[in-house]
Motif scaffolding. Sequence first.
Motif, short mmCIF file in Angstrom:
data_model
loop_
_atom_site.label_atom_id
_atom_site.label_comp_id
_atom_site.label_asym_id
_atom_site.label_seq_id
_atom_site.Cartn_x
_atom_site.Cartn_y
_atom_site.Cartn_z
N ASN A 2 0.82 -0.97 0.15
CA ASN A 2 -0.11 0.37 0.23
C ASN A 2 1.01 1.64 0.30
O ASN A 2 2.27 1.46 0.05
CB ASN A 2 -0.96 0.12 1.49
N GLU A 140 -3.13 5.99 -4.16
CA GLU A 140 -4.19 5.16 -5.22
C GLU A 140 -2.16 5.06 -5.76
O GLU A 140 -0.95 5.56 -6.49
CB GLU A 140 -4.53 5.57 -6.15
N HIS A 143 -0.77 7.32 -8.36
CA HIS A 143 -0.69 8.80 -7.92
C HIS A 143 0.96 8.02 -7.13
O HIS A 143 0.95 9.42 -8.07
CB HIS A 143 -1.88 9.39 -6.86
#
Length: 155
Positions: A2, A140, A143
């Motif tokens: 993440n 994201e 991004h």
Amino acid sequence: MNYWLMKSEPDEVSIDDALAAPKKTVPWTGVRNYQARNFMRDQMRVGDGVLFYHSSCPEPGIAGIAKVASTPYPDPTQFDRKSKYYDAKATKEEPRWMLVDVQIVKKIPLVSLAQMRERPELEDMLVLKRGNRLSITPVEPRHWKAIEKLLSRSG
């Protein structure tokens, strides 16, 4: 893996402070928003990417690339009566606030909020949304890649 954007006020902990810390690692203390706490407690994993963001300063923006360096653990400032982050309702048995350690990978030329707003590929990034005040937001992968691309051009 993440990705996250984590805001820090440079007066409290700047990218330079983090670079000067042992192992270039700082505990992310003082988060007192339940959603941001839950991101750290429930979703962050060691090795996740972090955009180290300077906020509440003359020129806000991304000042460094970092990574999550620990599993979540209780934020000690919640128990310290002298801390501005003290929480009288928190107990050692039932802490209310958690944190993770963040390790700096590299300091970068500041990617200002204004520069981020100019990039169409970043227009829906959470930090750029009107009214978003969260100190921690998910990023994201697209991004993250756009920021990396932007950095490769400038560096």
